[in-house]
Scaffold this motif. Sequence first.
Motif, PDB file in Angstrom:
ATOM      1  N   ASN B 105     -32.475   9.580  43.048  1.00 20.03           N
ATOM      2  CA  ASN B 105     -31.865  10.842  42.637  1.00 20.03           C
ATOM      3  C   ASN B 105     -30.365  10.708  42.407  1.00 20.03           C
ATOM      4  OD1 ASN B 105     -33.692  13.228  42.444  1.00 20.03           O
ATOM      5  ND2 ASN B 105     -34.407  12.362  44.371  1.00 20.03           N
ATOM      6  N   LEU B 106     -29.719   9.881  43.198  1.00 14.84           N
ATOM      7  CA  LEU B 106     -28.290   9.654  42.972  1.00 14.84           C
ATOM      8  C   LEU B 106     -28.092   8.992  41.614  1.00 14.84           C
ATOM      9  CD1 LEU B 106     -26.634   8.416  46.276  1.00 14.84           C
ATOM     10  CD2 LEU B 106     -25.901  10.304  44.837  1.00 14.84           C
ATOM     11  N   THR B 226     -27.657  16.555  38.187  1.00 18.35           N
ATOM     12  CA  THR B 226     -29.086  16.877  38.142  1.00 18.35           C
ATOM     13  C   THR B 226     -29.904  15.929  38.997  1.00 18.35           C
ATOM     14  OG1 THR B 226     -28.679  17.499  35.859  1.00 18.35           O
ATOM     15  CG2 THR B 226     -30.976  17.351  36.544  1.00 18.35           C
ATOM     16  N   VAL B 227     -30.790  16.496  39.784  1.00 19.98           N
ATOM     17  CA  VAL B 227     -31.729  15.667  40.538  1.00 19.98           C
ATOM     18  C   VAL B 227     -33.147  16.099  40.185  1.00 19.98           C
ATOM     19  CG1 VAL B 227     -30.151  15.219  42.466  1.00 19.98           C
ATOM     20  CG2 VAL B 227     -31.646  17.206  42.524  1.00 19.98           C
ATOM     21  N   ALA B 228     -34.124  15.285  40.579  1.00 18.18           N
ATOM     22  CA  ALA B 228     -35.505  15.603  40.240  1.00 18.18           C
ATOM     23  C   ALA B 228     -35.891  16.951  40.846  1.00 18.18           C
ATOM     24  CB  ALA B 228     -36.425  14.507  40.762  1.00 18.18           C
ATOM     25  N   PRO B 236     -33.194  21.424  51.223  1.00 19.43           N
ATOM     26  CA  PRO B 236     -32.301  20.700  50.314  1.00 19.43           C
ATOM     27  C   PRO B 236     -32.098  19.281  50.824  1.00 19.43           C
ATOM     28  CG  PRO B 236     -31.346  22.794  51.017  1.00 19.43           C
ATOM     29  CD  PRO B 236     -32.518  22.530  51.889  1.00 19.43           C
ATOM     30  N   MET B 237     -32.291  18.323  49.978  1.00 19.81           N
ATOM     31  CA  MET B 237     -32.073  16.930  50.390  1.00 19.81           C
ATOM     32  C   MET B 237     -31.216  16.230  49.346  1.00 19.81           C
ATOM     33  SD  MET B 237     -35.584  15.508  51.962  1.00 19.81           S
ATOM     34  CE  MET B 237     -36.076  15.903  53.612  1.00 19.81           C
ATOM     35  N   ALA B 238     -31.857  15.794  48.289  1.00 24.11           N
ATOM     36  CA  ALA B 238     -31.141  15.021  47.279  1.00 24.11           C
ATOM     37  C   ALA B 238     -30.012  15.824  46.644  1.00 24.11           C
ATOM     38  CB  ALA B 238     -32.112  14.549  46.215  1.00 24.11           C
TER      39      ALA B 238
END
Lengths: 282, 282
Positions: B105-106, B226-228, B236-238
Amino acid sequence: MNILEKITNEFDSFSKSERKVAEVILASPATVIHASIASLAKQANISEPTVNRFCRRLDTKGYPDFKLHLAQSLANGTPYVNRHVDENDSADEYTTKIFESTLANLEMARKSLDTSLINRAVDVLTQGRKISFFGLGASAIVAHDAQNKFFRFNVPVVYFDDILMQRMSSINSSQGDVVVVISHTGRTKPLVEVASIARENDATVIGITDAGSPLAKECNIVLSPTVAEDTDLYMPMASRIAQLALIDILATGFTLRRGSKFRDNLKKVKDSLRSSRFERKE
Amino acid sequence: MNILEKITNEFDSFSKSERKVAEVILASPATVIHASIASLAKQANISEPTVNRFCRRLDTKGYPDFKLHLAQSLANGTPYVNRHVDENDSADEYTTKIFESTLANLEMARKSLDTSLINRAVDVLTQGRKISFFGLGASAIVAHDAQNKFFRFNVPVVYFDDILMQRMSSINSSQGDVVVVISHTGRTKPLVEVASIARENDATVIGITDAGSPLAKECNIVLSPTVAEDTDLYMPMASRIAQLALIDILATGFTLRRGSKFRDNLKKVKDSLRSSRFERKE
DNA sequence: TCAGATTATGAAATAAATTTACATAAATAC
DNA sequence: GTATTTATGTAAATTTATTTCATAATCTGA
């Protein structure tokens, strides 16, 4: 190990001609990938067999095999913990460098974590009567985030970023309570004291900190996500991101341990936000 | 595109013999990397030139070049945004999955960021008279972290995670002030209002949020890491980790823009902590 | 410093692998 | 069912990589 790093590491042990090849390769590995042994030899001003010997010295079967390794090293996006931001970097350059360094450090943290300790920490957390997260400065943010996650599980959880509150809270702790102290260096005196007080009161202390630090000595379980020494040069960067990833892991472990019924809680919490949100149109 | 994916995608358009090669390759790409064109042809029961033609069809220069591409595909360790944690995962398994997903995701966030906008945001921040960071929930942590970084620069900076304080603060803002609003979804009504109020009072509003969201419409500059979609499934994680990386980037841009004398400030702040720390022994 | 030994290097020959050219077979269209 | 296109294989040519062996450079110990 990455073959590019290997070349860099062993550079000093190379012979004169080998160094010439190494220099050409390190200068533009991406070009070498598409070069024949003849053209590489020419570029380095040495003979073809020398290139071949160079490849074998690096534990590859020969030149084509060496190129394969090289291609793989390059594909890895090159993990350059050490690519420091430079005075004259453009926005594009420092953005890339910071992302690369963050990625490389996360990779490093992942390798450094002992999953059996994670497992024990999750055990302790799930059995805890009350969970407290303590941190100061940048680690306060991590503690704050942990609270934000764990309160969703409907367990008593507090977070303090004020050293006095942390002290008071740990003085009042007792058997069955879990105290998670977060500190990158593990050398912040007041926090070490807080951990010590918590232990004296029979709380279980989990440290998210450097394994060899004074803080670590006060903890029942130490989780130490290690990042490169020099990345937090002026301000905490990689360290807190690695700590947050660890919080994600502990929270995930927690929900898995609690079973599926429990996960409905999470959905409830999430759904409760709905009315305060604009609907998506799509 | 990854050449393995390409083979999978175009599989249907292959001829009979090409499919035979494709199958052998997909079955064990790691083996193929070390195989000669002759042995691959034999394994697939077709002739060598067919293999060669197959390679060219996939936009490579020939067989050796194809192997290079294949090696790179494999090296990428396969980016697994989608490897979800499973009910019965061991600590080792979910740890790996969470790290992998965070890394992927990063990487995704990095690609999605527009560096020219980052550059403009840094411009605005360096010229701001006062900087405010606002966020709610998980984004409050990011705002908190931003304050922790920017206060080191010795500029007036505030952070609020309380919607009323945010409102009051933005009502009092004026030209020259910079307001940074942080929200993953960009759909939290009260926060959209805060942004709107800040703009009405001539503050410059920077949004760290989804580009197409209602919040984005209220901002002068929108930065959207933007993350997946599905990574923040339960909590909330990524998203917050990507936001934090962006804060690092903005802070770095800020210090670079301010020049080298300025960086002494950072050292001073860091040194000020020394007396409250245990010394390192090594 | 110098003979002797060791190691490093390159030229040429050899071997391996890949590509091309061409012929034939299969598939498709009319 | 023949003509045309497309796919495939054989064999030769070419490119590329490796080995062999001779020579040069470097090192060792008096």
